[in-house]
Design a protein around this motif. Structure first.
Motif, PDB file in Angstrom:
ATOM      1  N   ALA A  86      -5.574   9.256   0.915  1.00 18.26           N
ATOM      2  CA  ALA A  86      -6.292   8.026   0.585  1.00 18.26           C
ATOM      3  C   ALA A  86      -7.762   8.135   0.979  1.00 18.26           C
ATOM      4  N   ALA A  87      -8.025   8.767   2.101  1.00 14.77           N
ATOM      5  CA  ALA A  87      -9.415   8.922   2.535  1.00 14.77           C
ATOM      6  C   ALA A  87     -10.173   9.876   1.611  1.00 14.77           C
ATOM      7  N   GLU A  88      -9.519  10.921   1.155  1.00 20.74           N
ATOM      8  CA  GLU A  88     -10.175  11.901   0.280  1.00 20.74           C
ATOM      9  C   GLU A  88     -10.408  11.360  -1.126  1.00 20.74           C
ATOM     10  N   THR A  89      -9.526  10.530  -1.617  1.00 20.69           N
ATOM     11  CA  THR A  89      -9.633  10.057  -2.997  1.00 20.69           C
ATOM     12  C   THR A  89     -10.245   8.660  -3.098  1.00 20.69           C
ATOM     13  N   SER A  90     -10.636   8.101  -1.984  1.00 19.82           N
ATOM     14  CA  SER A  90     -11.226   6.760  -1.890  1.00 19.82           C
ATOM     15  C   SER A  90     -10.289   5.677  -2.408  1.00 19.82           C
ATOM     16  N   LEU A  91      -8.991   5.930  -2.351  1.00 18.91           N
ATOM     17  CA  LEU A  91      -7.995   4.921  -2.675  1.00 18.91           C
ATOM     18  C   LEU A  91      -7.439   4.352  -1.378  1.00 18.91           C
ATOM     19  N   GLY A  92      -6.963   3.152  -1.420  1.00 22.92           N
ATOM     20  CA  GLY A  92      -6.324   2.585  -0.247  1.00 22.92           C
ATOM     21  C   GLY A  92      -4.955   3.195  -0.044  1.00 22.92           C
ATOM     22  N   SER A  93      -4.562   3.340   1.204  1.00 21.59           N
ATOM     23  CA  SER A  93      -3.232   3.905   1.457  1.00 21.59           C
ATOM     24  C   SER A  93      -2.175   2.861   1.130  1.00 21.59           C
ATOM     25  N   VAL A  94      -1.071   3.318   0.618  1.00 27.17           N
ATOM     26  CA  VAL A  94       0.019   2.437   0.220  1.00 27.17           C
ATOM     27  C   VAL A  94       0.911   2.203   1.426  1.00 27.17           C
ATOM     28  N   PRO A  95       1.207   0.956   1.733  1.00 28.57           N
ATOM     29  CA  PRO A  95       2.110   0.724   2.871  1.00 28.57           C
ATOM     30  C   PRO A  95       3.520   1.202   2.533  1.00 28.57           C
ATOM     31  N   LEU A  96       4.129   1.896   3.457  1.00 30.35           N
ATOM     32  CA  LEU A  96       5.470   2.436   3.236  1.00 30.35           C
ATOM     33  C   LEU A  96       6.513   1.376   3.533  1.00 30.35           C
ATOM     34  N   ARG A  97       7.630   1.463   2.863  1.00 24.18           N
ATOM     35  CA  ARG A  97       8.740   0.543   3.103  1.00 24.18           C
ATOM     36  C   ARG A  97       9.446   0.927   4.398  1.00 24.18           C
ATOM     37  N   PRO A  98      10.143  -0.017   4.999  1.00 22.08           N
ATOM     38  CA  PRO A  98      10.888   0.314   6.221  1.00 22.08           C
ATOM     39  C   PRO A  98      11.982   1.345   5.939  1.00 22.08           C
ATOM     40  N   GLN A  99      12.356   2.086   6.969  1.00 26.23           N
ATOM     41  CA  GLN A  99      13.374   3.115   6.818  1.00 26.23           C
ATOM     42  C   GLN A  99      14.710   2.516   6.400  1.00 26.23           C
ATOM     43  N   LEU A 100      15.014   1.322   6.853  1.00 25.44           N
ATOM     44  CA  LEU A 100      16.279   0.678   6.489  1.00 25.44           C
ATOM     45  C   LEU A 100      16.342   0.419   4.989  1.00 25.44           C
ATOM     46  N   ALA A 101      15.247   0.005   4.399  1.00 25.32           N
ATOM     47  CA  ALA A 101      15.220  -0.220   2.951  1.00 25.32           C
ATOM     48  C   ALA A 101      15.456   1.085   2.197  1.00 25.32           C
ATOM     49  N   GLY A 102      14.872   2.165   2.667  1.00 23.49           N
ATOM     50  CA  GLY A 102      15.101   3.467   2.048  1.00 23.49           C
ATOM     51  C   GLY A 102      16.547   3.897   2.163  1.00 23.49           C
ATOM     52  N   ALA A 103      17.150   3.628   3.312  1.00 23.56           N
ATOM     53  CA  ALA A 103      18.555   3.990   3.502  1.00 23.56           C
ATOM     54  C   ALA A 103      19.457   3.173   2.581  1.00 23.56           C
ATOM     55  N   VAL A 104      19.145   1.906   2.398  1.00 29.23           N
ATOM     56  CA  VAL A 104      19.941   1.052   1.514  1.00 29.23           C
ATOM     57  C   VAL A 104      19.841   1.548   0.070  1.00 29.23           C
ATOM     58  N   VAL A 105      18.656   1.918  -0.361  1.00 28.93           N
ATOM     59  CA  VAL A 105      18.477   2.442  -1.715  1.00 28.93           C
ATOM     60  C   VAL A 105      19.242   3.748  -1.881  1.00 28.93           C
ATOM     61  N   LEU A 106      19.175   4.620  -0.888  1.00 27.03           N
ATOM     62  CA  LEU A 106      19.873   5.898  -0.951  1.00 27.03           C
ATOM     63  C   LEU A 106      21.384   5.711  -1.026  1.00 27.03           C
ATOM     64  N   VAL A 107      21.916   4.791  -0.234  1.00 27.46           N
ATOM     65  CA  VAL A 107      23.351   4.506  -0.271  1.00 27.46           C
ATOM     66  C   VAL A 107      23.731   3.899  -1.618  1.00 27.46           C
TER      67      VAL A 107
END
Length: 55
Positions: free
Chosen positions: A14-35
């Motif tokens: 994000a710093a190199e491309t002058s874009l804002g960093s994207v906030p990541l989802r919580p790990q629990l949400a990722g686990a729910v999607v994976l399951v």
């Protein structure tokens, strides 16, 4: 700090491309999607052969 330092990588890109960093989802949400994906894949793996066997 996570094992892969993914948050560090996204902030560096994000710093190199002058874009804002994207906030990541919580790990629990990722686990729910994976399951959820695993349950759908298991359902398809069970039902697809059953439909072919019944024809």
């Amino acid at each position: 700090m996570s094992l892969t330092c993914f948050a560090f990588l996204t902030e560096a890109v994000a710093a190199e491309t002058s874009l804002g960093s994207v906030p990541l989802r919580p790990q629990l949400a990722g686990a729910v999607v994976l399951v959820g994906y695993a349950l759908v894949a298991a359902g398809v793996a069970v039902l697809a052969p059953l439909r072919r066997d019944l024809r």
